[in-house]
Design an enzyme around this catalytic site. Structure first.
Site, mmCIF file in Angstrom:
data_model
loop_
_atom_site.group_PDB
_atom_site.id
_atom_site.type_symbol
_atom_site.label_atom_id
_atom_site.label_comp_id
_atom_site.label_asym_id
_atom_site.label_seq_id
_atom_site.Cartn_x
_atom_site.Cartn_y
_atom_site.Cartn_z
ATOM 1 N N ASP A 212 -18.624 5.544 6.556
ATOM 2 C CA ASP A 212 -18.159 4.568 5.635
ATOM 3 C C ASP A 212 -16.843 4.817 5.830
ATOM 4 O O ASP A 212 -16.131 6.010 5.636
ATOM 5 C CB ASP A 212 -18.831 5.035 4.325
ATOM 6 C CG ASP A 212 -18.557 3.991 3.272
ATOM 7 O OD1 ASP A 212 -17.368 3.524 3.088
ATOM 8 O OD2 ASP A 212 -19.563 3.439 2.739
ATOM 9 N N SER B 110 -17.987 -1.734 0.371
ATOM 10 C CA SER B 110 -19.048 -1.155 1.151
ATOM 11 C C SER B 110 -20.376 -1.661 0.670
ATOM 12 O O SER B 110 -21.257 -1.539 1.677
ATOM 13 C CB SER B 110 -19.361 0.422 0.635
ATOM 14 O OG SER B 110 -18.248 1.231 1.244
ATOM 15 N N THR C 150 -24.102 1.924 0.230
ATOM 16 C CA THR C 150 -24.541 1.800 1.540
ATOM 17 C C THR C 150 -25.904 2.177 1.909
ATOM 18 O O THR C 150 -26.854 1.054 2.336
ATOM 19 C CB THR C 150 -23.946 2.492 2.662
ATOM 20 O OG1 THR C 150 -22.432 2.705 2.449
ATOM 21 C CG2 THR C 150 -24.210 2.503 3.978
ATOM 22 N N GLU D 122 -25.896 7.952 7.038
ATOM 23 C CA GLU D 122 -24.457 7.780 6.813
ATOM 24 C C GLU D 122 -23.599 8.786 6.458
ATOM 25 O O GLU D 122 -23.888 9.809 5.815
ATOM 26 C CB GLU D 122 -24.371 6.905 5.368
ATOM 27 C CG GLU D 122 -22.989 6.350 4.917
ATOM 28 C CD GLU D 122 -22.854 5.701 3.645
ATOM 29 O OE1 GLU D 122 -21.818 4.791 3.637
ATOM 30 O OE2 GLU D 122 -23.192 6.257 2.613
ATOM 31 N N ASP E 178 -14.922 7.587 3.755
ATOM 32 C CA ASP E 178 -14.370 6.589 2.783
ATOM 33 C C ASP E 178 -13.840 7.303 1.811
ATOM 34 O O ASP E 178 -12.671 6.846 1.322
ATOM 35 C CB ASP E 178 -15.422 5.639 2.495
ATOM 36 C CG ASP E 178 -15.137 4.589 1.334
ATOM 37 O OD1 ASP E 178 -14.094 3.711 1.796
ATOM 38 O OD2 ASP E 178 -15.563 4.717 0.420
ATOM 39 N N ASP F 107 -18.461 0.148 7.931
ATOM 40 C CA ASP F 107 -18.605 -1.020 7.143
ATOM 41 C C ASP F 107 -16.994 -1.737 6.814
ATOM 42 O O ASP F 107 -17.019 -2.711 6.459
ATOM 43 C CB ASP F 107 -18.955 -0.614 5.804
ATOM 44 C CG ASP F 107 -18.638 0.611 5.051
ATOM 45 O OD1 ASP F 107 -17.816 1.307 5.560
ATOM 46 O OD2 ASP F 107 -19.012 1.012 3.822
ATOM 47 N N HIS F 108 -16.106 -0.712 7.090
ATOM 48 C CA HIS F 108 -14.818 -1.160 7.066
ATOM 49 C C HIS F 108 -13.846 -0.137 7.252
ATOM 50 O O HIS F 108 -14.335 0.932 7.530
ATOM 51 C CB HIS F 108 -14.445 -1.742 5.470
ATOM 52 C CG HIS F 108 -14.767 -0.818 4.629
ATOM 53 N ND1 HIS F 108 -14.064 0.401 4.154
ATOM 54 C CD2 HIS F 108 -15.977 -0.744 3.770
ATOM 55 C CE1 HIS F 108 -14.900 0.882 3.192
ATOM 56 N NE2 HIS F 108 -15.852 0.507 2.837
ATOM 57 N N HIS G 254 -9.501 -0.145 0.584
ATOM 58 C CA HIS G 254 -10.078 -0.657 2.000
ATOM 59 C C HIS G 254 -9.088 -1.513 2.747
ATOM 60 O O HIS G 254 -8.399 -2.394 2.037
ATOM 61 C CB HIS G 254 -11.288 -1.558 1.812
ATOM 62 C CG HIS G 254 -12.416 -0.720 1.311
ATOM 63 N ND1 HIS G 254 -13.514 -0.995 0.880
ATOM 64 C CD2 HIS G 254 -12.508 0.625 0.929
ATOM 65 C CE1 HIS G 254 -14.313 -0.175 0.307
ATOM 66 N NE2 HIS G 254 -13.500 0.901 0.320
HETATM 67 MG MG MG Z 1 -21.008 4.067 1.589
HETATM 68 ZN ZN ZN Z 2 -14.833 2.624 -0.171
#
Ligand code: MG
Ligand code: ZN
Length: 431
Positions: A31, A80, A133, A253, A258, A300-301, A393
């Site tokens: 993430d 996310s 997620t 994950e 993140d 995811d980013h 993000h």
């Molecule tokens: Mg996540």
């Molecule tokens: Zn985030």
């Protein structure tokens, strides 16, 4: 002739796929793990006694890049939930969406199809197991914020009359043991084993449904964990429970890359990346021994706009990040009450703070963690020449890493929805 060739190719490629469809599929999400994170990790993990910068497991497994934008109703930068929904359903949605399309209609996920086909299914994450997620793979909800509803759905919603998840490992006591409902008791009554300590994972009987919750919400940072390999531990335990003749689908994950990015905390970011790298190295071996398994990892980013090199210095010095005895958040927490802030921070950061750095801690007049966490992270940024552009993000493309049966189908540029669509195809080809 051209038509015939196309037809022949179609037949051939279908028969090839039918035999090359993996029995087990492991999808992984780092993430927030944009390209700067894997590059930084290479430098962080570099052996300083050799002239070359050694390859990492990420470099060995790299196959492609993915675009991450959500449905255009949410613009170009995803959260996310929309990111995971794209990866689980193959459909773009709005930021906040959990396994639903822009009309808030539930869309089948790859995990659910795997379940319908008779595979076992699981999630192993370092966030709470009902976080955006994992939720986007095993649940459907119009909002990621509906944590209790999402937790309830893991028990209440059935796929083909069965629970959607055979194995759930991560955090989440406060959502599963509530005043209004005790989902842990309900899962136990339904035949699930329950554990609440990582060390208990080695003692559970294999092949049975398993619920393991190890924290109130997210698990402790890697830097603060007594188990220095928490994601590999979760991963191995999940696979041990899931392995069976019909195959399995597992979502793993590294949730907190993140969270480190949101806090602009390079120390925690690198430790979380290391936890993921150790997991990948173990999976690399596992797939060598189990070639009918596919592993595909993406992000995811990206988060934080992490920059390797700041202030025009043409340098990045990860050595300052390598002796941390606790996460910057944990150091910050301890700083709130302690008198000699310089001594405590020097001890836990693993280097002697300058007068200026100590002063940056002493000026804080707060009994809250946030300003201290920030100040410690800033000290690490200053030492390492790390830059950040945002606490949120960013919209850059992210990498795709893959190994095992079918991994060649993830090369080049894919949209995140195409990753899910390819996994759907591989699932269908097997049956
Ligand atoms: Mg996540
Ligand atoms: Zn985030």
């Amino acid at each position: 002739m051209k038509q015939f060739t196309t037809l022949l190719l179609a037949v051939l490629s279908h028969s090839v796929l039918a035999t090359n469809a993996p029995k087990n599929i492991i999808m992984m999400v780092g993430d927030g793990m944009g390209p700067a994170y894997t590059t930084a990790y290479r430098m962080y993990a570099d052996d300083p006694s050799t002239p070359e910068v050694e390859q990492t497991v990420f470099d060995r497994l790299l196959v492609g890049m993915a675009s991450t934008h959500p449905d255009i109703v949410s613009g170009f930068v995803t959260d996310s939930a929309a990111g995971a929904t794209a990866l689980s359903t193959g459909v773009k949605s709005y930021n906040g969406a959990i396994g639903v399309d822009t009309n808030k209609k539930p869309v089948q996920t790859v995990l659910e199809l795997a379940k319908i086909q008779g595979r076992k299914t699981g999630v192993a994450v370092t966030s709470q197991i009902n976080h955006a997620t994992p939720a986007s793979f095993g649940s459907h909800n119009e909002s990621r914020q509906n944590y209790d509803q999402i937790a309830d759905s893991y028990f209440d919603d059935k796929t083909n009359g069965q629970f959607v998840l055979d194995v759930m490992l991560g955090g989440g006591w406060k959502y599963f043991i509530r005043e209004d409902r005790n989902l842990v008791e309900q899962f136990k009554e339904a035949g699930y084993q329950y554990v609440d300590k990582l060390s208990q994972l080695s003692t559970v009987s294999t092949g049975t449904p398993l619920l393991g919750l190890f924290a109130d919400s997210g698990m402790p940072w890697a830097l603060d964990s007594s188990n220095q390999r928490r994601l590999p531990t979760l991963t191995k335990a999940a696979i041990r429970q899931l392995e069976n003749d019909q195959g399995y689908f597992l979502l793993i994950e590294a949730s907190q890359v993140d969270w480190a990015g949101h806090s602009n905390d390079i120390g925690s970011a690198m430790a979380e990346m290391h936890d993921l790298a150790l997991t990948l190295e173990w999976l690399e071996q596992y797939i060598n021994e189990n070639p009918d398994t596919l592993m595909v990892l993406t992000a995811d980013h990206s988060t934080g706009g992490l920059t390797i090199g700041a202030k025009g210095n043409y340098s990045w010095k990860p050595q300052w990040l390598k002796n941390l005895k606790a996460s910057p958040a944990e150091i910050g927490k301890q700083l709130i009450t302690v008198k000699n802030k310089g001594a405590l921070a020097s001890n836990l950061l693993g280097f002697e703070l300058t007068q200026e750095e100590i002063a940056s801690l002493n000026v804080i007049e707060s009994d809250e963690l946030k300003p201290y966490h920030k100040a410690i992270s800033k000290i690490l940024d200053g030492r390492s020449d790390t830059g950040w552009t945002t606490s949120g993000h960013t919209g850059v493309d992210v990498q795709i890493f893959a190994k095992g049966m079918g991994s060649e189908r993830f090369t080049g540029h894919l949209d995140n929805t195409e990753i899910a669509q390819t996994v759907f195809e591989l699932l269908r080809d097997k049956k």
